[in-house]
Design a protein around this motif. Structure first.
Motif, PDB file in Angstrom:
ATOM      1  N   PRO A  22     -29.533  26.586   3.303  1.00  0.00           N
ATOM      2  CA  PRO A  22     -29.035  27.661   4.178  1.00  0.00           C
ATOM      3  C   PRO A  22     -28.719  27.119   5.578  1.00  0.00           C
ATOM      4  O   PRO A  22     -29.207  26.055   5.963  1.00  0.00           O
ATOM      5  N   ASN A  23     -27.920  27.871   6.303  1.00  0.00           N
ATOM      6  CA  ASN A  23     -27.552  27.424   7.652  1.00  0.00           C
ATOM      7  C   ASN A  23     -28.802  27.110   8.463  1.00  0.00           C
ATOM      8  O   ASN A  23     -29.753  27.873   8.464  1.00  0.00           O
ATOM      9  N   ALA A  49     -24.119  20.477   9.924  1.00  0.00           N
ATOM     10  CA  ALA A  49     -24.360  21.825   9.423  1.00  0.00           C
ATOM     11  C   ALA A  49     -24.930  21.686   8.016  1.00  0.00           C
ATOM     12  O   ALA A  49     -25.274  20.578   7.589  1.00  0.00           O
ATOM     13  N   SER A  50     -24.998  22.802   7.298  1.00  0.00           N
ATOM     14  CA  SER A  50     -25.634  22.773   5.973  1.00  0.00           C
ATOM     15  C   SER A  50     -24.721  23.242   4.848  1.00  0.00           C
ATOM     16  O   SER A  50     -25.148  23.313   3.704  1.00  0.00           O
ATOM     17  N   TRP A  51     -23.471  23.588   5.182  1.00  0.00           N
ATOM     18  CA  TRP A  51     -22.522  24.008   4.147  1.00  0.00           C
ATOM     19  C   TRP A  51     -22.052  22.798   3.356  1.00  0.00           C
ATOM     20  O   TRP A  51     -22.434  21.666   3.657  1.00  0.00           O
ATOM     21  N   GLU A  52     -21.204  23.031   2.371  1.00  0.00           N
ATOM     22  CA  GLU A  52     -20.450  21.922   1.800  1.00  0.00           C
ATOM     23  C   GLU A  52     -19.021  22.385   1.580  1.00  0.00           C
ATOM     24  O   GLU A  52     -18.755  23.569   1.367  1.00  0.00           O
ATOM     25  N   SER A  53     -18.119  21.391   1.639  1.00  0.00           N
ATOM     26  CA  SER A  53     -16.701  21.745   1.666  1.00  0.00           C
ATOM     27  C   SER A  53     -15.989  21.342   0.384  1.00  0.00           C
ATOM     28  O   SER A  53     -16.370  20.380  -0.284  1.00  0.00           O
ATOM     29  N   MET A  74     -23.879  23.534  -4.226  1.00  0.00           N
ATOM     30  CA  MET A  74     -23.082  23.737  -3.012  1.00  0.00           C
ATOM     31  C   MET A  74     -21.598  23.470  -3.245  1.00  0.00           C
ATOM     32  O   MET A  74     -20.759  24.353  -3.082  1.00  0.00           O
ATOM     33  N   HIS A  87     -18.640  26.256   1.800  1.00  0.00           N
ATOM     34  CA  HIS A  87     -19.586  27.163   1.154  1.00  0.00           C
ATOM     35  C   HIS A  87     -20.915  27.161   1.900  1.00  0.00           C
ATOM     36  O   HIS A  87     -21.553  26.126   2.069  1.00  0.00           O
ATOM     37  N   GLU A  88     -21.322  28.357   2.323  1.00  0.00           N
ATOM     38  CA  GLU A  88     -22.630  28.511   2.960  1.00  0.00           C
ATOM     39  C   GLU A  88     -23.557  29.193   1.970  1.00  0.00           C
ATOM     40  O   GLU A  88     -23.145  30.067   1.220  1.00  0.00           O
ATOM     41  N   SER A  89     -24.793  28.800   1.985  1.00  0.00           N
ATOM     42  CA  SER A  89     -25.745  29.379   1.043  1.00  0.00           C
ATOM     43  C   SER A  89     -26.767  30.219   1.790  1.00  0.00           C
ATOM     44  O   SER A  89     -27.254  29.804   2.844  1.00  0.00           O
ATOM     45  N   ASN A 137     -26.128  31.696  -5.523  1.00  0.00           N
ATOM     46  CA  ASN A 137     -24.785  31.119  -5.471  1.00  0.00           C
ATOM     47  C   ASN A 137     -23.995  31.583  -6.685  1.00  0.00           C
ATOM     48  O   ASN A 137     -24.573  31.979  -7.701  1.00  0.00           O
TER      49      ASN A 137
END
Lengths: 271, 158, 775
Positions: free
Chosen positions: C454-455, C465-469, C536, C614-616, C719
């Motif tokens: 999570p963020n 950050a903690s997302w993945e693209s 992610m 994508h943010e979780s 997710n």
């Protein structure tokens, strides 16, 4: 991990090897399979200035008979010893011991002479050769001499070979004796934590001192009629095993007793 | 000191003047530029550098190039076969997921190739012991064993 | 047919199987030079003098540089304020193997000669290599300015004494999670080429953008002139997300010598320079009732950081504390930790990173409760499990809310596949038969934290950050390239992402390729770590594919003169539901997407490109039940794993073949930790004594068992894929299963615990003491 610079000489005969040894003296090392020496050179624990490659000397390779002995050329590779029908028939202990050296790739390159000349007490072949009272033929400029196994291993990584000698061959007896080789390792591919070879009434131990040694007290107890389990309890007598990351000296002493008992029983079962 | 060394790798001759201390693995990788053969340790333990020398599996990090002068080396780049160009053992690794990061794989493939040439139908125990000089940190080995079994089965069929 | 869930063979394999893959050390650009570090011989010393004169005289040596040459540059990123690690040792060395100087030469052979020719004069200081030595009252300090070798202390909020006193029974246990070397078979390597257009560096690394961000900041150059490429990477297991000095030094050397500079570690260098893992000591206490119900648990962790505080090293005990409660409903859980520096290689992430340590502690404690109460360990687990209806389950730590799981089902399946009753009977029958080995049966029911995250979660470790693209690009012929922010290195993410995208887009698997590991082409990424790629980047790709498909359908509908709602996509074409034969190929739709004259008015050329970060909302929580049967040789004490049952719950399985491979590999590392591996130091000198693969015992094929794998799936609710991740599960769940089995085998001798690695001698000591006691 890169060896320090050196000059490589490939020699075609023992005489050429002896000439080169005489010329370069302490700066030279003999190279056969290289599986003991090259790793040491990569760590720069050995920095010879000249490497004399004897692996191409035809007379040093192969297995022949001589009287009641089997003669193994010093540059014979472990895999040859392991698979040789002659060795398998006449000296199972040697073939079996060779099959446990290192791993298949090491056995394809490493040689029996290189292994014994390195003089490592945790190596496999020296232990079995000691149990068999093998004879080591060394050639120097003044001729050849025979060294008994009991006199061959002198100290930590030291043998009776002088710097000017070439190990020519190793002779093992043809007599069919009961035999066993027991090797304890933590992982499959490993040096022996302890090993024990039985050949007839002889018992030899690896990794129990600076050099492979005979378990003389076990041998005499057996001769005096002790049963196997009692005799095996004496296996660590007059030993001086070291402690390292794999085992303490106490545990090595224990393993020596266990492996010797197992070896004696296995040998007996083969009788 | 340097020496002119002539080694046949995958049936092509490579002739270079190299320092005597040049390791065979560096000759293969840096002179012949066949980089499929890898280096994973200094002590002949990991087997990543395994190649065939005159048909036998050896660790090319523990040989000097000069020792292999005049001999034939086979590396992963030389493996071919009828499975879309892959040999049975290469295809076996693909079918049975015998690789993950793939770094130890060329050495594994060459050790397996030597094994199957010697023993076309190895038991599981024989496979495991034949590979004891090759370390894989990814697979846990079972899928490598299955890969060899896959290739052994296919070789029989062919 | 859906590819998600199918046993799809890997896209990655052909290049790796043919020797055509490129690892960093395979690269050899024109004019390339080679660098090697000169490292400390001593664990702790002041450097009096460095003599480089002889090295400089060797033909082909281009230079030797020391800390002085880097004095205008900051310390390495991360770490603790004022205690950061310098790129090269500055005045004082703090572990044997710490880089002191660096040489650049025409080739690696000359570089090695130069390293051997550098002479360093040291003033040797006393070394502390263990936690105990570091915390002794008169201990030599690594950082005298700090006043203690204990750098961080996070105390307990409540000492739990009242809760413990209220329990029928209490038990204490001290366990050591020993130091392991990570040992990816490819060691650290990088190749820096800084030319007039900027810096390009090829690096074996798990997070290229993360590295790019830090390297560009350190060098003070714009990010668009700092390109990091991670080509094929030969395993990482956590050690390749560490900011090793080579990644900062090599670019500068390239600038200074005006040529590409390559660095590649030998194994011996890697054993000392790559970060190690684990190395925690736990003081544990558990309170429970006579029925085996656990009421309170206390965990105090001491983390050995090694010589410097690596940012992930500092995070390890945090994660251990977070997961202290395991998969059990425990009313009171209290945790604390402290971090200690020693004269050893720095410690950072190693597969599992803090969670194997937690699982090991909890699972040893649960077995101890079983022992003390006389209740079967399976039954004790069942009595304490969090039940399926309890999810989402709030743990003792606010950051940790378990998402889903079914522990009773996992346990049942494990017991079934292990053939538990039969094994117990065999154990009983063998116990009094001295010709037979001792049998032991052990379990580990575990939950871990994955899918980072999570963020805010990875930011704590220094990430952006903690997302993945993901970024999906449709080419004019209807094939697709997907750029992902992950940087896989064996996980098979190319295959996983292709499966997901193929299902969603209707583009065949073979017409999709995946690009990653290049900051010059991938817009931005975080990386492959923390079992995050499938949850992610898989989720990102699924949603991005759906969004892109909406626009593709608009085009297809426009071309077919049909409503986009009536379109179905499969097998590389769009067809109209209920109107056989009315279809248009993906290739034509893709072509039209670049031809304004064929597009519907609301769309513009190039519309078939979609990117998504994508943010979780939460972590994911893979879980499992592992069972182990060991056989112990009574005379030597040698342990053999006879059976290993692995039931995993990783949520939705994208590819069962790859999932099983991940579990096998993790379990192999777990068994290795339980039985073989330990990085050891001479306590008096701090010298490493297991710094090669002769003495550091990595198992090979004959040393490990076959695995019996099973599965229980509870989809992750957080997710869109329902996937939890599976990269680290095996390494987390397996060590306690093995050790519990060993302790079980020895239980009749009164043994309640035995530390890892359980080398034969440890067992022999137990057996010989017991035998002496009985005679």
């Amino acid at each position: 991990m890169i060896p320090a610079p050196f000059t490589y000489l490939r020699v075609g005969s023992v005489q050429e090897a002896l000439d080169a040894l005489a010329e370069y003296g302490d700066d030279a090392k003999l190279l056969a399979g290289g599986h003991s020496l090259i790793p040491l050179m990569k760590y720069r624990l050995a920095t010879p200035k000249v490497l004399i490659d004897i692996s191409g000397i035809a007379e040093l390779s192969g297995v022949t008979f001589e009287g009641d002995s089997l003669v193994i050329g010093a540059a014979t590779r472990h895999a040859i010893v392991e698979h040789s029908p002659v060795v398998k028939e006449h000296c199972r202990l040697l073939a079996y011991t060779a099959s446990l050296v290192g791993d298949p790739q090491v056995r394809n390159r490493g040689t029996i002479g290189g292994s014994v000349a390195h003089g490592d007490s945790a190596s496999d072949l020296p232990v079995s050769l000691l149990a068999m009272d093998a004879q080591f033929t060394a050639q120097g400029r003044n001729g050849t001499r025979t060294i008994a196994a009991a006199d061959f291993f002198v100290g930590f990584w030291q043998t009776a070979l002088t710097p000017n000698e070439v190990l020519i061959n190793i002779k093992v007896p043809l007599a069919k004796q009961r035999w066993s080789y027991q090797k304890f390792t933590i992982r499959s591919q490993d040096w022996a934590t302890v090993s024990s070879a039985v050949y007839g009434n002889a018992v030899a131990l690896g990794a129990m001192a600076d050099i492979p040694i005979r378990a003389r007290d076990v041998e005499s107890a057996l001769l005096q009629g002790a049963d196997i389990s009692q005799a095996a309890l004496l296996a660590d007598h007059n030993t001086s095993p070291s402690s390292d990351t794999r085992a303490s000296s106490d545990y090595r002493r224990h393993l020596a007793r266990v492996l010797t008992e197992d070896g004696l029983r296995e040998a007996l079962a083969r009788n | 000191m340097t020496t002119r060394v002539n080694i046949s790798i995958n049936a092509r001759r490579y002739e270079y003047e190299v320092e005597d201390r040049t390791l065979l693995v560096h000759f293969i990788r840096e002179q012949a530029r066949l980089t499929g053969t890898h280096i994973g340790c200094d002590s002949s333990n990991c087997g990543a550098c395994t190649v065939l020398l005159d048909g036998q599996a050896v660790k090319s990090c523990t040989l000097l190039a000069v020792q292999a002068d005049g001999q034939n080396v086979s590396t992963v780049e030389g493996l071919t076969g009828s499975f879309n160009g892959l040999s049975p053992i290469q295809e076996g690794f693909r079918q049975e997921h015998g690789l993950q990061c793939g770094y130890c794989t060329p050495g594994m493939l060459m050790a397996c190739t030597a094994l199957l040439a010697e023993n076309a139908q190895p038991s599981e125990s024989e496979i495991r012991h034949a590979l004891e000089g090759n370390i894989c940190r990814c697979t846990g080995y079972e899928m490598i064993v299955r890969s060899v079994q896959w290739a052994a089965a296919k070789q029989v069929q062919q | 047919m859906s590819l998600v869930g199918a046993r799809v063979l890997r896209k990655e394999d052909p290049r790796l199987l043919t020797g055509r893959a490129t690892f960093v050390d395979d690269l050899l650009p024109a004019n390339c030079t080679f660098a090697q570090f000169i490292v400390s011989e001593h664990a702790h010393a002041d450097i009096r003098h460095i003599d480089i004169s002889q090295a400089l005289q060797i033909p082909g040596v281009l230079g030797v540089w020391t800390a002085l040459d880097f004095r205008d540059y900051p310390d390495l990123p991360g770490g603790l304020p004022d205690l950061e690690r310098p790129p090269l040792a500055t005045g004082r060395v703090r572990w044997a193997g710490e880089p002191i100087a660096v040489v650049v030469a025409e080739d690696r052979y000359i570089a090695a000669d130069a390293v051997a020719a550098v002479k360093i004069d040291y003033n040797v200081l006393p070394a502390v290599s263990t936690i105990r030595a570091a915390l002794a009252p008169d201990a030599q300090l690594l950082f005298p300015q700090h006043g203690s070798n204990c750098l961080v202390t996070v105390p307990m909020l409540d000492d739990l004494d009242r809760a413990m006193e209220a329990c029928d029974e209490r038990a204490q246990l001290r366990v050591v999670n020993q130091r392991c070397a990570v040992v990816p078979i490819e060691t650290m390597a990088c190749l820096a080429d800084w030319n007039i257009d900027g810096l390009t560096m090829w690096a074996t690394f798990q997070a290229p953008h993360h590295l790019r961000n830090k390297v560009s900041a350190w060098l003070n150059i714009p990010q668009n002139q700092c390109r990091i490429i991670t080509p094929n990477v030969g395993g990482g297991f956590g050690a390749k997300i560490v900011f090793a000095p080579e990644f900062f030094i090599m670019p500068l050397l390239s600038k200074w010598v005006g040529r590409p500079v390559k660095f590649s570690q030998s194994r011996t260098e890697a054993m000392l320079q790559m970060t190690h893992g684990r190395d925690q000591e736990h003081d544990l206490e558990v309170g429970f009732d006579r029925n085996g119900r656990i009421k309170a648990l206390r965990m105090v962790v001491t983390q050995n950081l090694g010589a410097y505080a690596d940012p992930t090293g500092l995070g390890l005990p945090v994660l251990t504390n977070w997961m202290a409660g395991g998969c059990y409903k425990i009313a009171k859980v209290q945790t604390a930790f402290r971090c200690v520096v020693t004269n050893t290689t720095p410690v950072a992430a190693y597969r599992g990173a803090g969670r194997p340590e937690a699982t090991y502690a909890v699972e040893r404690l649960v077995d101890l409760v079983a022992r003390r109460t006389g209740i079967d360990p399976v039954e004790v687990r069942r009595r304490n499990f969090i039940e399926p209806q309890d999810f989402p389950y709030e743990t003792h730590n606010k950051a940790v809310i378990y998402d889903s799981g079914n522990f009773p089902a996992l346990m049942d399946e494990c017991v079934r596949l292990l053939d538990y009753e039969t094994e117990r009977k065999r154990q009983e029958a063998f116990r009094n038969d001295s010709s037979k080995p001792l049998i032991g049966i052990g379990f580990s029911t575990w939950i871990e934290i994955a899918g980072f995250g999570p963020n805010g979660s990875l930011e704590g470790f220094g990430h952006l950050a903690s997302w993945e693209s993901t970024q999906i690009r449709i080419h004019p012929d209807g094939s697709a390239t997907i750029f992902i922010g992950s940087a896989p290195h064996g996980q098979g993410t190319e295959t996983i992402v292709s499966q997901i995208a193929s299902d969603e887009l209707g583009i065949s698997f073979d017409r999709i390729n995946i690009v990653y590991g290049d900051t010059g082409t991938v817009i931005q990424g975080i990386g492959t770590l923390g079992s995050r790629s499938t949850p992610m980047v898989g989720s990102a790709t699924k949603v991005a594919s759906q969004r892109l498909l909406e626009r593709a359908k608009k085009i297809a509908g426009h071309l077919l003169e049909a409503s986009e709602d009536d379109l179905v996509v499969a097998d590389d074409s769009f067809s109209v539901r209920g109107t056989p034969g009315k279809k248009v190929g993906w290739a034509d739709v893709a072509l039209a997407s670049f031809q304004p004259l064929r597009l519907p008015p609301e769309l513009q050329a190039g519309t078939l490109e979609e990117r998504l970060f994508h943010e979780s909302p939460n972590f994911s929580y893979p879980s499992g039940a592992y069972g182990c049967v060991v056989e112990i040789d009574r005379r030597s004490g040698k342990v053999r794993v006879a059976k290993m049952v692995l039931i995993d719950d990783c949520g939705t399985v994208i590819n069962p073949l790859l999932a099983e491979g991940q579990v096998h590999g993790g379990v192999a590392q777990g068994i290795a930790q339980a039985l073989f591996e330990e990085m050891q130091y001479d306590p008096s000198t701090g010298q490493p004594i297991t710094s090669n693969l002769i003495d550091y015992l990595i198992p090979s094929a004959p040393d490990l068992p076959n695995y019996i794998a099973g599965r229980v799936n509870t989809p992750c609710p957080n997710n869109p894929l329902g996937a939890k991740g599976i990269g680290e599960s095996g390494a987390i769940g397996s060590p306690p299963a093995v050790v519990n089995a060993i302790v079980d085998a020895l239980s009749h001798f009164g043994v309640e615990h035995i530390d890892m690695p359980v080398l034969p001698e440890k067992v022999w000591k137990v057996l010989s003491t017991a035998t002496k006691g009985s005679t």
